[in-house]
Each structure stands twice: as C-alpha cells, then as structure tokens.
Scaffold this motif. Sequence first.
Motif, short mmCIF file in Angstrom:
data_model
loop_
_atom_site.label_atom_id
_atom_site.label_comp_id
_atom_site.label_asym_id
_atom_site.label_seq_id
_atom_site.Cartn_x
_atom_site.Cartn_y
_atom_site.Cartn_z
N ALA A 135 5.86 4.31 0.63
CA ALA A 135 6.57 5.51 1.08
C ALA A 135 7.72 5.14 2.01
O ALA A 135 8.81 5.73 1.93
N LYS A 136 7.51 4.17 2.88
CA LYS A 136 8.58 3.73 3.80
C LYS A 136 9.74 3.11 3.02
O LYS A 136 10.91 3.35 3.34
N ALA B 219 -4.69 7.83 -0.99
CA ALA B 219 -4.18 7.80 0.38
C ALA B 219 -3.79 9.20 0.85
O ALA B 219 -3.31 9.37 1.96
N LEU C 75 3.19 -0.59 -6.27
CA LEU C 75 2.24 0.22 -5.50
C LEU C 75 0.82 -0.28 -5.74
O LEU C 75 0.32 -0.24 -6.87
N ASP D 281 0.83 -1.20 0.00
CA ASP D 281 0.00 0.00 0.00
C ASP D 281 0.87 1.26 0.00
O ASP D 281 2.10 1.18 0.10
N ALA D 282 0.23 2.41 -0.10
CA ALA D 282 0.94 3.68 -0.21
C ALA D 282 1.85 3.94 0.99
O ALA D 282 2.96 4.47 0.84
N GLU D 283 1.40 3.58 2.18
CA GLU D 283 2.21 3.81 3.39
C GLU D 283 3.51 3.00 3.34
O GLU D 283 4.59 3.52 3.61
N GLU D 284 3.38 1.73 3.00
CA GLU D 284 4.56 0.86 2.93
C GLU D 284 5.46 1.30 1.77
O GLU D 284 6.69 1.29 1.89
N LYS E 167 -1.51 11.16 -0.56
CA LYS E 167 -0.09 11.45 -0.80
C LYS E 167 0.04 12.46 -1.93
O LYS E 167 -0.80 12.55 -2.81
N TRP F 244 -1.77 5.81 -4.31
CA TRP F 244 -1.02 6.95 -3.77
C TRP F 244 -1.91 8.17 -3.53
O TRP F 244 -1.96 8.70 -2.42
#
Length: 132
Positions: A28-29, A126, A115, A23-26, A128, A123
């Motif tokens: 980005a990490k 979410a 993604l 997902d977008a959070e992962e 972002k 993205w």
Amino acid sequence: MKKILFLFAFLSVSLFAEFKTVDAEEFAKLMAKGYPTIDIRTPMEWKQTGIIEGAHKMMFFTPKGEPDLAQWFFDLGHLVKDKKEPILIYCAHANRSKALGQGLEHMGFEHVYELKGGIENGWLKAGKKTVK
C-alpha cells in the motif's frame, strides 16, 4: 570471450535488479507513491474479489491457462516506459506473480515488487479493501 561477456551481462542485471515480496502494508505504501500496480488475475477472479483500487487489470494467462506473453508485454510497454521504474504486481495467492516477477527481474526490470500472499491471503486478510 562470448562466455565472459554473457556472464558479465548476466551479473550486471542480477546485481542491480530487485525482486521483492512485500506485505500488504508495504504494498500500500508503494502504491501511494504512484508506482504502476498490475493485477494479473483472470476476469472471473476480478469479479469474485474485486481489485485493489488503482491497479491495472492485465491478465497474464489466456482463458485456457496459457501465458499470453506477446499481449502482456505489449500492454506493459504502454504502462511502464523504463525498466528502472518500480512495478507492483499481484495475483490471487502470489504463485503467478512470483513467477512473473522473477521473469521480469531476469529481463532487466530493476524494481519489481509482489504482494505477499496475493490479494486473498495478503491484501484481504490484512483487512484492506477492494473495488468491484
């Protein structure tokens, strides 16, 4: 004997290869770790939504909609020097990136992440940001 060697080679690549949808959070990490991030969309798509800051624009398809494998892998070779290095890829809705990611996995790239939902349904939904 050749069949056994082929099977062994195929299984060894499959056992160590990892293609994941995140997902977008992962995503980005993973980007924050400095892994190469590749946007495989077209120039028109880049203009419409912008790109994720820090991503490399590497169009996978020609303007006629055909994959340009020779050029794409030439460009990839300048960006990724080792098949063990993680790679992040995305497109508009995750259809093209899923197909490409699975292909990279079969070619021996060990850590390929795409993604989920692409830039539009992943993205941007979410919350972002992108850059033009």
